[in-house]
Enzyme design. Structure first.
Site, PDB file in Angstrom:
ATOM      1  N   ASP A 227       0.850  -1.194   0.000  1.00  0.00           N
ATOM      2  CA  ASP A 227       0.000   0.000   0.000  1.00  0.00           C
ATOM      3  C   ASP A 227       0.886   1.244   0.000  1.00  0.00           C
ATOM      4  O   ASP A 227       2.021   1.206   0.473  1.00  0.00           O
ATOM      5  CB  ASP A 227      -0.916  -0.005   1.235  1.00  0.00           C
ATOM      6  CG  ASP A 227      -2.140   0.899   1.049  1.00  0.00           C
ATOM      7  OD1 ASP A 227      -2.341   1.414  -0.071  1.00  0.00           O
ATOM      8  OD2 ASP A 227      -2.898   1.078   2.021  1.00  0.00           O
ATOM      9  N   GLU A 228       0.364   2.349  -0.549  1.00  0.00           N
ATOM     10  CA  GLU A 228       1.082   3.632  -0.622  1.00  0.00           C
ATOM     11  C   GLU A 228       2.403   3.476  -1.379  1.00  0.00           C
ATOM     12  O   GLU A 228       3.443   4.019  -0.984  1.00  0.00           O
ATOM     13  CB  GLU A 228       1.335   4.194   0.788  1.00  0.00           C
ATOM     14  CG  GLU A 228       0.081   4.364   1.631  1.00  0.00           C
ATOM     15  CD  GLU A 228      -0.862   5.465   1.131  1.00  0.00           C
ATOM     16  OE1 GLU A 228      -0.450   6.291   0.296  1.00  0.00           O
ATOM     17  OE2 GLU A 228      -2.026   5.463   1.567  1.00  0.00           O
TER      18      GLU A 228
END
Ligand code: ADP
Ligand code: ZN
Length: 211
Positions: free
Chosen positions: A89-90
């Site tokens: 994620d990110e």
């Protein structure tokens, strides 16, 4: 190794902030857990929205914690041989080396799910996201809702004290006086870049026909 599917692949979930990328990533991880897959989840150490801990639970009680990483090398080092699904994620905060890492993991038979904001606050490709989108087998680009006009939003509006932030600011800006909104192309404002683009438009395009 015999139980592992022989072919892996890369999926990217991209889009503007607030478009539901994390929700979609969590949905896919929950389903992988239901399927009994061995999952590892990584997220950039720059994202502290979850107070340093980000845990995903499936209905049957299995749960995994996100492992914070600051570089692509750390992802490569932390992935275990027996892992079947790797979620990140990110990813916009990671270095370009993440492309080689996710390719290597997919080549080794793993399903790799990458979520990240595809554009920075100027509307330019964010970090390695453009390269990841080019390499992925599957891409989903999610929209949010423009907070100004209600149309589908594709851009991150950076605000400083409520005003559109100028293009010269740093690409990564976590915390501080600034905030972000989801906006559509029309409502997205980047002061200096807008002036430069209008100038380019005026000097390079033929004048509109007059009636
Ligand atoms: P992302 O990971 O893409 O930043 P999240 O999964 O964290 O997105 O959050 C998505 C949620 O944000 C939506 O389900 C909705 O409840 C909320 N939200 C807040 N602002 C907006 C907006 N402008 N447009 C759409 N959803 C929004
Ligand atoms: Zn709008």
């Amino acid at each position: 190794m015999l139980h592992r599917a022989r072919h892996g692949w890369v999926e990217v979930v991209s889009g503007v902030m607030f478009s539901g990328k994390s929700e979609e990533l969590i949905r896919r991880i929950r389903r992988a857990l239901i399927a009994g897959r061995r999952v590892q989840l990584f997220k950039s150490h720059l994202d502290d929205r979850y107070g340093g801990q980000f845990r995903i639970s499936s209905h049957d009680g299995r749960q995994i914690d996100a492992e914070p990483v600051s570089s692509s090398v750390q992802v490569a080092e932390k992935v275990r041989r027996e892992t079947q699904v790797v979620a990140i994620d990110e990813a916009q905060f990671l270095d370009d080396g993440i492309c080689e890492v996710v390719d290597a993991l997919a080549d080794a038979g793993m399903r790799v799910i990458v979520a990240g904001t595809d554009m920075d606050f100027r509307g330019e490709p964010f970090g390695p996201m453009g390269l990841l989108l080019a390499r992925a087998e599957r891409i989903d680009k999610l929209n949010a809702i423009c907070v100004v006009c209600g149309d589908p939003a594709t851009r991150n509006q950076r605000l400083i004290d409520g005003e559109p932030a100028p293009a010269e600011g740093p690409t990564i800006q976590v915390g501080g006086a600034e905030s972000y909104e989801a906006r559509c192309r029309r409502c997205h404002e980047v002061p200096k870049r807008d002036r430069a683009q209008k100038e380019l438009f005026r000097t390079t395009l033929p004048a509109p026909p007059t009636a």
